[in-house]
Write a protein that holds these residues in place. Structure first.
Motif, PDB file in Angstrom:
ATOM      1  N   SER A 172      40.018  38.009  44.186  1.00  0.00           N
ATOM      2  CA  SER A 172      39.619  38.381  42.803  1.00  0.00           C
ATOM      3  C   SER A 172      37.926  38.668  42.878  1.00  0.00           C
ATOM      4  O   SER A 172      37.491  39.648  42.162  1.00  0.00           O
ATOM      5  N   ILE A 173      37.449  38.404  43.876  1.00  0.00           N
ATOM      6  CA  ILE A 173      36.061  38.785  44.282  1.00  0.00           C
ATOM      7  C   ILE A 173      35.814  40.140  44.731  1.00  0.00           C
ATOM      8  O   ILE A 173      35.106  40.936  44.594  1.00  0.00           O
ATOM      9  N   GLU A 174      36.779  40.346  45.698  1.00  0.00           N
ATOM     10  CA  GLU A 174      36.796  41.776  46.382  1.00  0.00           C
ATOM     11  C   GLU A 174      36.908  43.058  45.176  1.00  0.00           C
ATOM     12  O   GLU A 174      36.400  43.809  45.450  1.00  0.00           O
ATOM     13  N   SER A 175      37.767  42.645  44.223  1.00  0.00           N
ATOM     14  CA  SER A 175      38.002  43.472  43.241  1.00  0.00           C
ATOM     15  C   SER A 175      36.550  43.891  42.598  1.00  0.00           C
ATOM     16  O   SER A 175      36.324  45.131  42.087  1.00  0.00           O
ATOM     17  N   ALA A 210      34.447  45.933  44.551  1.00  0.00           N
ATOM     18  CA  ALA A 210      34.887  47.467  44.398  1.00  0.00           C
ATOM     19  C   ALA A 210      34.383  47.995  43.040  1.00  0.00           C
ATOM     20  O   ALA A 210      34.410  49.377  43.301  1.00  0.00           O
ATOM     21  N   GLN A 211      34.057  47.235  42.063  1.00  0.00           N
ATOM     22  CA  GLN A 211      33.536  47.937  40.901  1.00  0.00           C
ATOM     23  C   GLN A 211      32.135  48.058  41.038  1.00  0.00           C
ATOM     24  O   GLN A 211      31.444  48.575  40.106  1.00  0.00           O
ATOM     25  N   GLY A 212      31.559  47.853  42.169  1.00  0.00           N
ATOM     26  CA  GLY A 212      29.916  48.266  42.324  1.00  0.00           C
ATOM     27  C   GLY A 212      28.997  46.914  41.719  1.00  0.00           C
ATOM     28  O   GLY A 212      27.856  47.066  41.692  1.00  0.00           O
ATOM     29  N   LEU A 213      29.750  45.807  41.651  1.00  0.00           N
ATOM     30  CA  LEU A 213      28.734  44.851  40.988  1.00  0.00           C
ATOM     31  C   LEU A 213      27.842  44.128  42.046  1.00  0.00           C
ATOM     32  O   LEU A 213      27.123  43.198  41.721  1.00  0.00           O
ATOM     33  N   GLY A 214      28.156  44.467  43.424  1.00  0.00           N
ATOM     34  CA  GLY A 214      27.390  43.615  44.295  1.00  0.00           C
ATOM     35  C   GLY A 214      25.786  44.070  44.075  1.00  0.00           C
ATOM     36  O   GLY A 214      24.977  43.449  44.966  1.00  0.00           O
ATOM     37  N   GLU A 215      25.401  44.941  43.334  1.00  0.00           N
ATOM     38  CA  GLU A 215      23.996  45.288  43.286  1.00  0.00           C
ATOM     39  C   GLU A 215      23.060  44.301  42.699  1.00  0.00           C
ATOM     40  O   GLU A 215      21.831  44.148  42.610  1.00  0.00           O
TER      41      GLU A 215
END
Ligand SMILES: [Zn+2]
Length: 205
Positions: free
Chosen positions: A136-139, A142-147
């Motif tokens: 669930s976190i990988e997705s 993938a949406q760019g929330l890592g910023e």
């Protein structure tokens, strides 16, 4: 038997008492063990995180015999958790299941760390928890929330609750049947460490 709707109302009321510091303690008194020794009829099943700050009975202001509680780091759903829910739902007729995550969850933060800086020296057992949380976190990554790390943790906590609830809904023929025919309801919720309040945000009828 307590319906899912009534059970949810009791949890909401209990959590409001807890958050407002107006708990009613008559169901935790020393006389209570003898009252429930002959049998139990818990009105809700809670699958929560092991975090020491989120004890289900306390945050919902419930007493002995009220809640059937399963706790595991990251409130992940493995076969033994599903089996525990099946047991309570069939044996005691409990009709509400709550997957209860919480803010600042260490299991979620650990999974994020592992995704961003993988390391090999983890225990296989701990890794099994991370592996449940990971998809669930990988997705989200993938949406760019890592910023935005703070927003990422917040969203990851909820994504993990949704995934666990969904897994519970479709990971067992017994539970599917109870949902279809017997009024079983599985909802997802998040407890706020900051406010003491529980937000039921997933699958509420
Ligand atoms: Zn946690």
């Amino acid at each position: 038997m307590v319906s899912a709707t009534d059970a949810l109302a009791r949890l909401r009321e209990g959590n409001l008492r807890f958050a407002a510091n107006t708990q009613s303690n008559d169901r935790t008194l020393a006389t209570r063990p003898a009252e429930v020794a002959d049998g139990q009829e818990p009105f809700a099943i809670i699958l929560g995180c092991s975090d020491s700050r989120v004890p289900a009975e306390i945050v919902f202001d419930q007493g002995l015999g009220d809640l059937f509680v399963i706790r595991v780091a990251g409130n992940v759903v493995a076969p033994s958790q599903i089996g525990s829910v099946e047991f309570a739902a069939t044996k005691f007729g409990t009709r509400l299941v709550v997957v209860l995550g919480h803010s600042q969850c260490g299991a979620i933060e650990e999974t994020l760390n592992q995704l961003q800086v993988p390391s090999d020296n983890r225990s296989r057992n701990l890794r099994s928890i991370v592996d449940f949380v990971r998809p669930s976190i990988e997705s989200l990554l993938a949406q760019g929330l890592g910023e935005d790390p703070e927003a990422l943790v917040k969203q990851a906590v909820r994504a993990n609750v949704r995934a666990s609830a969904e897994h519970m809904r479709h990971g067992s023929d017994i539970l599917e049947e109870l949902e279809r025919d017997e009024g079983l309801v599985i909802v997802g919720a998040e407890y706020s460490l900051e406010t003491g309040l529980v937000d039921f945000f997933d699958g509420v009828p």
